[in-house]
Design an enzyme around this catalytic site. Structure first.
Site, PDB file in Angstrom:
ATOM      1  N   ILE A 130      -0.130 -14.289  26.246  1.00 21.57           N
ATOM      2  CA  ILE A 130       0.723 -15.369  25.642  1.00 21.57           C
ATOM      3  C   ILE A 130      -0.306 -15.590  24.170  1.00 21.57           C
ATOM      4  O   ILE A 130      -2.114 -15.911  24.653  1.00 21.57           O
ATOM      5  CB  ILE A 130       1.783 -17.026  25.063  1.00 21.57           C
ATOM      6  CG1 ILE A 130       2.569 -16.963  26.670  1.00 21.57           C
ATOM      7  CG2 ILE A 130       1.592 -17.386  24.302  1.00 21.57           C
ATOM      8  CD1 ILE A 130       2.623 -18.160  26.679  1.00 21.57           C
ATOM      9  N   ASP A 131      -0.380 -14.243  22.963  1.00 21.40           N
ATOM     10  CA  ASP A 131      -0.981 -14.797  22.921  1.00 21.40           C
ATOM     11  C   ASP A 131      -1.032 -15.732  21.451  1.00 21.40           C
ATOM     12  O   ASP A 131      -0.079 -15.234  20.697  1.00 21.40           O
ATOM     13  CB  ASP A 131      -1.723 -13.733  22.041  1.00 21.40           C
ATOM     14  CG  ASP A 131      -2.834 -12.903  21.233  1.00 21.40           C
ATOM     15  OD1 ASP A 131      -4.176 -13.543  21.853  1.00 21.40           O
ATOM     16  OD2 ASP A 131      -3.212 -12.248  20.411  1.00 21.40           O
ATOM     17  N   ASP A 170      -1.810  -9.909  27.916  1.00 24.02           N
ATOM     18  CA  ASP A 170      -2.181 -10.589  26.895  1.00 24.02           C
ATOM     19  C   ASP A 170      -0.945 -11.756  27.329  1.00 24.02           C
ATOM     20  O   ASP A 170       0.018 -11.813  26.440  1.00 24.02           O
ATOM     21  CB  ASP A 170      -2.682 -11.153  26.078  1.00 24.02           C
ATOM     22  CG  ASP A 170      -3.193 -12.665  25.448  1.00 24.02           C
ATOM     23  OD1 ASP A 170      -2.301 -13.680  26.165  1.00 24.02           O
ATOM     24  OD2 ASP A 170      -4.191 -12.822  24.902  1.00 24.02           O
ATOM     25  N   GLU A 209      -5.319 -11.965  31.427  1.00 26.69           N
ATOM     26  CA  GLU A 209      -5.801 -12.874  30.537  1.00 26.69           C
ATOM     27  C   GLU A 209      -5.676 -14.097  31.855  1.00 26.69           C
ATOM     28  O   GLU A 209      -6.806 -14.785  32.234  1.00 26.69           O
ATOM     29  CB  GLU A 209      -5.326 -13.357  29.558  1.00 26.69           C
ATOM     30  CG  GLU A 209      -5.973 -14.352  29.160  1.00 26.69           C
ATOM     31  CD  GLU A 209      -5.113 -15.229  27.029  1.00 26.69           C
ATOM     32  OE1 GLU A 209      -4.313 -14.930  27.055  1.00 26.69           O
ATOM     33  OE2 GLU A 209      -6.340 -16.126  27.664  1.00 26.69           O
ATOM     34  N   ASP A 253      -6.403  -9.512  24.314  1.00 31.32           N
ATOM     35  CA  ASP A 253      -6.306 -10.148  23.271  1.00 31.32           C
ATOM     36  C   ASP A 253      -6.116  -9.195  21.610  1.00 31.32           C
ATOM     37  O   ASP A 253      -4.462  -9.024  21.210  1.00 31.32           O
ATOM     38  CB  ASP A 253      -7.393 -10.803  22.603  1.00 31.32           C
ATOM     39  CG  ASP A 253      -7.482 -12.749  22.836  1.00 31.32           C
ATOM     40  OD1 ASP A 253      -5.970 -13.501  23.169  1.00 31.32           O
ATOM     41  OD2 ASP A 253      -8.837 -12.920  22.898  1.00 31.32           O
ATOM     42  N   THR A 310      -1.578 -19.110  22.618  1.00 32.51           N
ATOM     43  CA  THR A 310      -1.242 -19.797  23.012  1.00 32.51           C
ATOM     44  C   THR A 310      -1.553 -21.552  22.541  1.00 32.51           C
ATOM     45  O   THR A 310      -0.608 -22.312  22.806  1.00 32.51           O
ATOM     46  CB  THR A 310      -2.271 -20.444  24.635  1.00 32.51           C
ATOM     47  OG1 THR A 310      -1.888 -18.937  25.290  1.00 32.51           O
ATOM     48  CG2 THR A 310      -2.033 -21.217  25.466  1.00 32.51           C
TER      49      THR A 310
HETATM   50  C1  LIP Z   1      -6.344 -16.558  20.872  1.00 32.09           C
HETATM   51  C2  LIP Z   1      -6.232 -15.046  20.067  1.00 32.09           C
HETATM   52  C3  LIP Z   1      -6.997 -16.008  19.156  1.00 32.09           C
HETATM   53  C4  LIP Z   1      -8.508 -15.820  18.621  1.00 32.09           C
HETATM   54  C5  LIP Z   1      -8.881 -17.306  20.537  1.00 32.09           C
HETATM   55  C6  LIP Z   1      -8.505 -16.781  21.424  1.00 32.09           C
HETATM   56  P1  LIP Z   1      -4.784 -16.730  23.270  1.00 32.09           P
HETATM   57  O1  LIP Z   1      -6.020 -15.588  22.327  1.00 32.09           O
HETATM   58  O2  LIP Z   1      -5.333 -14.660  20.219  1.00 32.09           O
HETATM   59  O3  LIP Z   1      -6.882 -15.507  18.349  1.00 32.09           O
HETATM   60  O4  LIP Z   1      -9.079 -17.381  18.127  1.00 32.09           O
HETATM   61  O5  LIP Z   1     -10.432 -17.356  20.583  1.00 32.09           O
HETATM   62  O6  LIP Z   1      -8.357 -15.523  22.357  1.00 32.09           O
HETATM   63  O7  LIP Z   1      -5.822 -17.696  24.300  1.00 32.09           O
HETATM   64  O8  LIP Z   1      -4.293 -18.260  22.465  1.00 32.09           O
HETATM   65  O9  LIP Z   1      -4.657 -15.662  24.081  1.00 32.09           O
END
Ligand code: LIP
Length: 281
Positions: free
Chosen positions: A92-93, A90, A70, A220, A95
């Site tokens: 930190i999914d 990813d 990412e 993601d 963030t």
């Molecule tokens: C996020 C996702 C979240 C989604 C956001 C974003 P990040 O990922 O997991 O569910 O709604 O669009 O993609 O930016 O925290 O890695």
């Protein structure tokens, strides 16, 4: 090859666990927040640090493998999925959750060969839950097998979704139209953990019947997609048909029946693909 991928998966699990420690430690400190594609698309130094930690450790062990990360894509690297072994990361999914200390934060690592996900690792680091799946060998949480919910009546279901990081009026309207249609079926409820990866692990665990979202990225959902299918679930595009991990659209459900019921209600749209040459995040 089979053993090589098992080694790679063991490495992914260890790397995700180490990454989780870094994330947990970082939660004790002030978090400097930066933005990417919009004012609500957040990134921190911890996202960047964790991604580099994982990539460096993989490079030492598997020097020929490729990466889609990412934060590397945000920094200008191309988002290209080839037939070569590719780690889809990813760091930190969730963030936004991390920034606010909302307690669902995941490290997500998918591994693809010939454009097919071979294993997926999602570490929910504040819950200390390690979700894993290897193609054809089932899905697990902390070593215990996962099984999707057997509920096939959408009216008896909980559906997970997210609002994403676009605040463009037309996009927000479409998201709310879909949500209104789905809530009014009626269903038992709507949930969202704030991370696509954990939402998908919840589908795999059987505590929600489905998750859908338009606007997610390949990093993601790559790992989570295999965890759902190996737990007995199905993946679908929001207009039906096969899911394309670069398309930024996904329905992940316990069954084809529930997935199709959701597809009927979605006001679909097509964000710029992850592999669009001009995306640059
Ligand atoms: C996020 C996702 C979240 C989604 C956001 C974003 P990040 O990922 O997991 O569910 O709604 O669009 O993609 O930016 O925290 O890695």
């Amino acid at each position: 090859m089979a053993d090589l991928w098992q080694n790679a998966m063991d490495h992914a699990v260890a790397a995700a666990r180490r990454a989780g420690e870094v994330v947990r430690e970082a939660l004790q400190d002030d978090r400097k927040v930066m933005t990417k594609s919009s004012s609500v698309d957040l990134v921190t130094q911890t996202d960047q640090k964790v991604e580099q930690l994982i990539i460096q450790s993989v490079k030492e062990k598997f020097p020929t493998h490729r990466f889609i990360g990412e934060e590397s894509v945000a920094a200008g690297e191309a988002c290209v999925l080839t037939d070569e072994p590719t780690w889809i990361i990813d760091p930190i999914d969730g963030t936004t959750n991390f920034v606010h200390a909302f307690p669902f934060v995941a490290v997500s690592v998918g591994f693809s060969v010939n454009k097919q996900v071979e294993f997926g690792v999602v570490y929910s680091c504040l819950e200390d839950k390690m979700f894993t799946a290897r193609r054809g060998r089932g899905a697990f949480c902390n070593g215990e097998p996962l099984q999707v919910s057997q509920q096939e009546d959408i009216r008896q279901s909980i559906i997970a979704t997210e609002f994403g990081s676009s605040r463009d009026t037309e996009t927000v309207d479409r998201i709310f139209t879909s949500l209104r249609n789905i809530v009014s079926i009626p269903i038992h409820g709507v949930r969202g953990a704030g991370t696509a990866a954990i939402n998908m692990c919840m589908v795999a665990s059987g505590c929600v019947e489905a998750y859908y979202e338009i606007g997610i990225h390949i990093w993601d959902v790559a790992a989570g997609s295999l965890i759902v299918s190996e737990a007995g679930g199905v993946l679908m595009d929001v207009e039906g048909g096969a899911v394309d991990l670069m398309s930024r659209r996904i329905v992940a459900a316990n069954s084809r029946t529930i997935a199709e019921s959701i597809v009927k209600e979605i006001d679909s749209f097509s964000p710029a693909r992850d592999d669009a040459p001009t995306l640059g995040q």
